[in-house]
Scaffold this motif. Structure first.
Motif, PDB file in Angstrom:
ATOM      1  N   SER A  12      18.116 -25.296  10.661  1.00  0.00           N
ATOM      2  CA  SER A  12      16.844 -24.613  10.463  1.00  0.00           C
ATOM      3  C   SER A  12      17.031 -23.113  10.626  1.00  0.00           C
ATOM      4  N   PHE A  13      16.233 -22.370   9.888  1.00  0.00           N
ATOM      5  CA  PHE A  13      16.171 -20.918  10.061  1.00  0.00           C
ATOM      6  C   PHE A  13      14.851 -20.635  10.753  1.00  0.00           C
ATOM      7  N   GLY A  14      14.907 -20.266  12.021  1.00  0.00           N
ATOM      8  CA  GLY A  14      13.665 -20.076  12.753  1.00  0.00           C
ATOM      9  C   GLY A  14      12.872 -21.361  12.746  1.00  0.00           C
ATOM     10  N   ASN A  17      12.662 -25.843   8.771  1.00  0.00           N
ATOM     11  CA  ASN A  17      13.697 -26.871   8.759  1.00  0.00           C
ATOM     12  C   ASN A  17      14.224 -27.006   7.349  1.00  0.00           C
ATOM     13  N   VAL A  18      15.440 -26.566   7.142  1.00  0.00           N
ATOM     14  CA  VAL A  18      15.965 -26.555   5.776  1.00  0.00           C
ATOM     15  C   VAL A  18      16.749 -27.825   5.475  1.00  0.00           C
ATOM     16  N   LEU A  19      17.624 -28.218   6.398  1.00  0.00           N
ATOM     17  CA  LEU A  19      18.355 -29.479   6.233  1.00  0.00           C
ATOM     18  C   LEU A  19      17.939 -30.403   7.371  1.00  0.00           C
ATOM     19  N   GLY A  36      18.159 -30.903  -7.465  1.00  0.00           N
ATOM     20  CA  GLY A  36      16.996 -30.808  -6.603  1.00  0.00           C
ATOM     21  C   GLY A  36      16.234 -29.541  -6.890  1.00  0.00           C
ATOM     22  N   SER A  37      14.961 -29.539  -6.523  1.00  0.00           N
ATOM     23  CA  SER A  37      14.159 -28.369  -6.879  1.00  0.00           C
ATOM     24  C   SER A  37      14.483 -27.200  -5.960  1.00  0.00           C
ATOM     25  N   SER A  38      13.965 -26.060  -6.329  1.00  0.00           N
ATOM     26  CA  SER A  38      14.231 -24.825  -5.605  1.00  0.00           C
ATOM     27  C   SER A  38      13.757 -24.950  -4.153  1.00  0.00           C
ATOM     28  N   GLY A  39      14.596 -24.506  -3.240  1.00  0.00           N
ATOM     29  CA  GLY A  39      14.218 -24.521  -1.833  1.00  0.00           C
ATOM     30  C   GLY A  39      14.504 -25.824  -1.120  1.00  0.00           C
ATOM     31  N   SER A  40      15.148 -26.755  -1.805  1.00  0.00           N
ATOM     32  CA  SER A  40      15.379 -28.050  -1.168  1.00  0.00           C
ATOM     33  C   SER A  40      16.579 -28.023  -0.221  1.00  0.00           C
ATOM     34  N   GLY A  41      17.343 -26.949  -0.220  1.00  0.00           N
ATOM     35  CA  GLY A  41      18.429 -26.824   0.756  1.00  0.00           C
ATOM     36  C   GLY A  41      19.824 -27.003   0.177  1.00  0.00           C
ATOM     37  N   LYS A  42      19.939 -26.981  -1.136  1.00  0.00           N
ATOM     38  CA  LYS A  42      21.250 -27.213  -1.767  1.00  0.00           C
ATOM     39  C   LYS A  42      22.249 -26.118  -1.399  1.00  0.00           C
ATOM     40  N   THR A  43      21.811 -24.886  -1.560  1.00  0.00           N
ATOM     41  CA  THR A  43      22.700 -23.770  -1.232  1.00  0.00           C
ATOM     42  C   THR A  43      23.061 -23.792   0.253  1.00  0.00           C
ATOM     43  N   THR A  44      22.087 -24.044   1.073  1.00  0.00           N
ATOM     44  CA  THR A  44      22.337 -24.065   2.513  1.00  0.00           C
ATOM     45  C   THR A  44      23.390 -25.113   2.863  1.00  0.00           C
ATOM     46  N   LEU A  45      23.316 -26.252   2.204  1.00  0.00           N
ATOM     47  CA  LEU A  45      24.316 -27.297   2.446  1.00  0.00           C
ATOM     48  C   LEU A  45      25.723 -26.801   2.098  1.00  0.00           C
ATOM     49  N   LEU A  52      29.716 -20.537   6.058  1.00  0.00           N
ATOM     50  CA  LEU A  52      28.918 -19.308   5.977  1.00  0.00           C
ATOM     51  C   LEU A  52      27.654 -19.466   6.811  1.00  0.00           C
ATOM     52  N   GLU A  53      27.274 -20.705   7.075  1.00  0.00           N
ATOM     53  CA  GLU A  53      26.189 -20.985   8.014  1.00  0.00           C
ATOM     54  C   GLU A  53      26.711 -21.989   9.028  1.00  0.00           C
ATOM     55  N   THR A  54      26.179 -21.910  10.225  1.00  0.00           N
ATOM     56  CA  THR A  54      26.528 -22.881  11.252  1.00  0.00           C
ATOM     57  C   THR A  54      25.389 -23.888  11.356  1.00  0.00           C
ATOM     58  N   ASP A 168      28.039 -23.324  -6.536  1.00  0.00           N
ATOM     59  CA  ASP A 168      26.591 -23.187  -6.360  1.00  0.00           C
ATOM     60  C   ASP A 168      25.984 -22.661  -7.652  1.00  0.00           C
ATOM     61  N   GLU A 169      25.416 -23.544  -8.408  1.00  0.00           N
ATOM     62  CA  GLU A 169      24.807 -23.196  -9.697  1.00  0.00           C
ATOM     63  C   GLU A 169      25.694 -22.237 -10.499  1.00  0.00           C
ATOM     64  N   PRO A 170      26.877 -22.695 -10.862  1.00  0.00           N
ATOM     65  CA  PRO A 170      27.862 -21.790 -11.465  1.00  0.00           C
ATOM     66  C   PRO A 170      27.427 -21.202 -12.803  1.00  0.00           C
ATOM     67  N   THR A 200      23.776 -28.025  -9.438  1.00  0.00           N
ATOM     68  CA  THR A 200      23.515 -27.651 -10.828  1.00  0.00           C
ATOM     69  C   THR A 200      22.130 -28.047 -11.287  1.00  0.00           C
ATOM     70  N   HIS A 201      21.654 -27.302 -12.265  1.00  0.00           N
ATOM     71  CA  HIS A 201      20.409 -27.668 -12.941  1.00  0.00           C
ATOM     72  C   HIS A 201      20.701 -28.252 -14.316  1.00  0.00           C
ATOM     73  N   GLU A 202      21.989 -28.330 -14.653  1.00  0.00           N
ATOM     74  CA  GLU A 202      22.372 -28.851 -15.967  1.00  0.00           C
ATOM     75  C   GLU A 202      22.462 -30.373 -15.882  1.00  0.00           C
TER      76      GLU A 202
HETATM   77  N1  LIG Z   1      19.267 -16.956   5.801  1.00  0.00           N
HETATM   78  C1  LIG Z   1      18.059 -17.555   5.687  1.00  0.00           C
HETATM   79  N2  LIG Z   1      17.059 -17.210   6.517  1.00  0.00           N
HETATM   80  C2  LIG Z   1      15.853 -17.801   6.434  1.00  0.00           C
HETATM   81  N3  LIG Z   1      15.535 -18.752   5.556  1.00  0.00           N
HETATM   82  C3  LIG Z   1      16.478 -19.152   4.704  1.00  0.00           C
HETATM   83  C4  LIG Z   1      17.797 -18.570   4.723  1.00  0.00           C
HETATM   84  N4  LIG Z   1      18.535 -19.161   3.757  1.00  0.00           N
HETATM   85  C5  LIG Z   1      17.725 -20.063   3.166  1.00  0.00           C
HETATM   86  N5  LIG Z   1      16.493 -20.065   3.725  1.00  0.00           N
HETATM   87  C6  LIG Z   1      15.382 -20.927   3.341  1.00  0.00           C
HETATM   88  O1  LIG Z   1      15.853 -22.248   3.274  1.00  0.00           O
HETATM   89  C7  LIG Z   1      15.239 -22.958   2.226  1.00  0.00           C
HETATM   90  C8  LIG Z   1      16.288 -23.608   1.367  1.00  0.00           C
HETATM   91  O2  LIG Z   1      17.055 -22.614   0.731  1.00  0.00           O
HETATM   92  P1  LIG Z   1      18.277 -22.927  -0.206  1.00  0.00           P
HETATM   93  O3  LIG Z   1      18.758 -21.618  -0.711  1.00  0.00           O
HETATM   94  O4  LIG Z   1      19.255 -23.787   0.499  1.00  0.00           O
HETATM   95  O5  LIG Z   1      17.583 -23.752  -1.368  1.00  0.00           O
HETATM   96  P2  LIG Z   1      18.173 -24.209  -2.748  1.00  0.00           P
HETATM   97  O6  LIG Z   1      17.985 -25.666  -2.815  1.00  0.00           O
HETATM   98  O7  LIG Z   1      19.545 -23.692  -2.921  1.00  0.00           O
HETATM   99  O8  LIG Z   1      17.184 -23.510  -3.788  1.00  0.00           O
HETATM  100  P3  LIG Z   1      17.490 -22.867  -5.219  1.00  0.00           P
HETATM  101  O9  LIG Z   1      17.511 -23.974  -6.215  1.00  0.00           O
HETATM  102  O10 LIG Z   1      16.343 -21.953  -5.442  1.00  0.00           O
HETATM  103  O11 LIG Z   1      18.796 -22.136  -5.136  1.00  0.00           O
HETATM  104  C9  LIG Z   1      14.363 -21.978   1.485  1.00  0.00           C
HETATM  105  O12 LIG Z   1      13.040 -22.185   1.904  1.00  0.00           O
HETATM  106  C10 LIG Z   1      14.854 -20.634   1.961  1.00  0.00           C
HETATM  107  O13 LIG Z   1      13.789 -19.725   2.012  1.00  0.00           O
END
Ligand SMILES: Nc1ncnc2c1ncn2[C@@H]1O[C@H](COP(=O)(O)OP(=O)(O)OP(=O)(O)O)[C@@H](O)[C@H]1O
Ligand SMILES: [Mg+2]
Lengths: 250, 230
Positions: A12-14, A17-19, A36-45, A52-54, A168-170, A200-202
């Protein structure tokens, strides 16, 4: 045995809860497509995998070795060693602008003393050949198209021979006519038996290349399975709705 | 007469150039130290903090010190700093005075280091985080990322503001006169007593020529770095 095993990753960021507990495993040579849709946590994973994240909680295992255990503090040296099991290709390439293509690929192996200058150059040239850029060794990133830059970035990541290569979405930052060349390279890597994780979105690409498709929604794996299962016969209502939406869009 | 004046002014200008050269020599690295200091996140009492945004979490002594220093130095005239550094130790603490020339170098170096530190900081902070992250995922150390990935990009971006400051420094050296350090304006002025005003005007030519040379040098450097974009 699984190359990659991810157990109950939470982040979680603050207060966000992202994952919310993500677990999956990947066999050697398999390609995992994460949709998955935007904001679902793919990049964070992916960022958790690449240190790059703990994560707050959870374990990451590669080849039976525990690389990350929750938020346990690791020394910088340890982080560097552990993250080399992974490679990451970014959405916007992040090539080093001051180096030419060859040097972009060679820089890290050189700094990590992975071999003699001559060996590393040979290897870099071979990788650049593999991504179809042997003509561009001396070009600087700004002289390349987006698709070419992304292919350099792939060669750069491959130069350290990671066990699991993450994308990540290359192709998201590319003009539509340039996505093909990058996807072809990734497809080629699959044939060369690389283990990969591709956000990917493809959908068409995911369907045809992936061995496993994972649909993420709100920080959890909503559905995971073979492409036939997830695309052909989705079980969850959310997956169905997402796929309908994706279908209309593309 | 002209030759005599030129020689006297050249001698004065040599003193100006000494201040210029030594100031650059010290302030360029010192600026980097101050820059890193003002970006320091070291919070020694963080372990005491019980909540986000607590005082202990925000207590970053190195950052505060460096930012405070930059604030004071940029917020007051260099002329005043020269006077304080030259006379201050004696007046306030009964310490022996620094030699005039040394005091000048100290004041100038500190002053310019603070300006440079802000330029460096702007340059470093303007580099996209993606560059650092690309270095990180490739297993580079922080030092390697700074020197092999970031530094040259920063240098390229700060060329223009740095050349501005450096050209200002050439002209600022005339301030050293306030604590009786001999330099070119003084050399020119001393002819007024002999009834000659033009030597003072003539000093301008020296500044102009030297700054012209610097401008050419900077243009060359910028050209050298123009082989990449970013
Ligand atoms: N460093 C951060 N600090 C605070 N919130 C963050 C941080 N990184 C990501 N988030 C939040 O975590 C959630 C998930 O972000 P993430 O980038 O993992 O989504 P995503 O699935 O990759 O979306 P997209 O398809 O738009 O790339 C979002 O709500 C984002 O605002
Ligand atoms: Mg993302």
């Amino acid at each position: 045995m699984a190359v990659l095993e991810v157990k109950n990753i939470r982040k979680s960021f603050g207060k966000t809860n992202v994952l919310k507990g993500v677990s999956f495993s990947l066999e050697k040579g398999q390609v995992l497509a994460i949709i998955g849709s935007s904001g679902s946590g793919k990049t964070t994973l992916l960022r958790c995998l690449n240190f790059l994240e703990t994560p707050d909680v959870g374990e990451i295992w590669v080849d039976g070795k525990l690389l990350r255990s929750g938020s346990e503090k690791l020394s910088e040296q340890q982080v560097r060693e552990n993250r080399l099991h992974f490679g990451l290709v970014f959405q916007n390439f992040n090539l080093f602008p001051q180096y030419n293509v060859l040097k972009n690929v060679m820089l890290a192996p050189q700094l990590l003393k992975k071999g003699t200058a001559k060996e590393l150059e040979e290897r870099a040239k071979q990788l650049l050949d593999q991504v179809g850029l042997s003509e561009k060794l001396d070009s600087y990133p700004y002289q390349l198209s987006g698709g070419q830059q992304q292919r350099v970035a792939i060669a750069r990541a491959l130069a350290l021979s990671p066990q699991v290569l993450c994308f990540d979405e290359p192709t998201s930052a590319l003009d539509p006519e340039l996505t093909g060349e990058v996807l072809r390279v990734i497809r080629g890597l699959k044939n060369a038996d690389s283990t990969m994780t591709v956000v990917t979105h493809e959908m068409e690409f995911a369907r045809s290349v992936a061995d496993v498709v994972m649909y993420m929604a709100d920080g959890v794996i909503e559905e995971i399975g073979t492409p036939e299962q997830v695309f052909g016969n989705p079980q969850s209502e959310k997956t169905k709705a997402f796929l309908r939406g994706a279908h209309e869009k593309f | 007469m002209f030759v005599q004046v030129t020689n006297a002014l050249l001698e004065g200008f040599w003193e100006s150039l000494k201040v210029f050269g030594l100031t650059l020599l010290f302030s360029i690295p010192l600026g980097l130290v101050i820059c890193f200091g003002s970006m320091s996140k070291w919070a020694p009492l963080d372990f005491l903090s019980k909540s986000k945004d607590s005082f202990f979490e925000k207590f970053k002594p190195i950052q505060w010190l460096c930012k405070g220093l930059v604030w004071v130095v940029r917020g007051t005239p260099l002329m005043l700093q020269l006077i304080v550094i030259f006379y201050g130790p004696g007046l306030m603490f009964d310490l022996p005075l620094l030699p005039r020339f040394t005091a000048t170098i100290v004041a100038f170096s500190l002053n310019y280091a603070c300006y440079f530190s802000e330029i460096y900081r702007g340059g470093i902070e303007s580099i996209a985080t993606g560059q650092y992250e690309a270095g990180q995922v490739l297993g580079m150390t922080k030092t390697q990322i700074f020197f092999k990935v970031v530094l040259l990009q920063v240098v390229k971006r700060i060329m223009a503001p740095m050349s501005n400051e450096i050209i200002t420094l050439v002209k600022d050296t005339s301030l050293a006169r306030i604590i009786s350090v001999y330099e070119i304006i003084w050399a020119g002025e001393s002819f007024i007593k002999k009834g000659l005003i033009w030597p003072l005007f003539y000093t301008g030519a020296f500044y102009l020529i030297f700054n012209g040379l610097l401008t050419i040098l900077f243009a060359r450097l910028e050209k050298k770095l123009s082989y990449f974009r970013g």
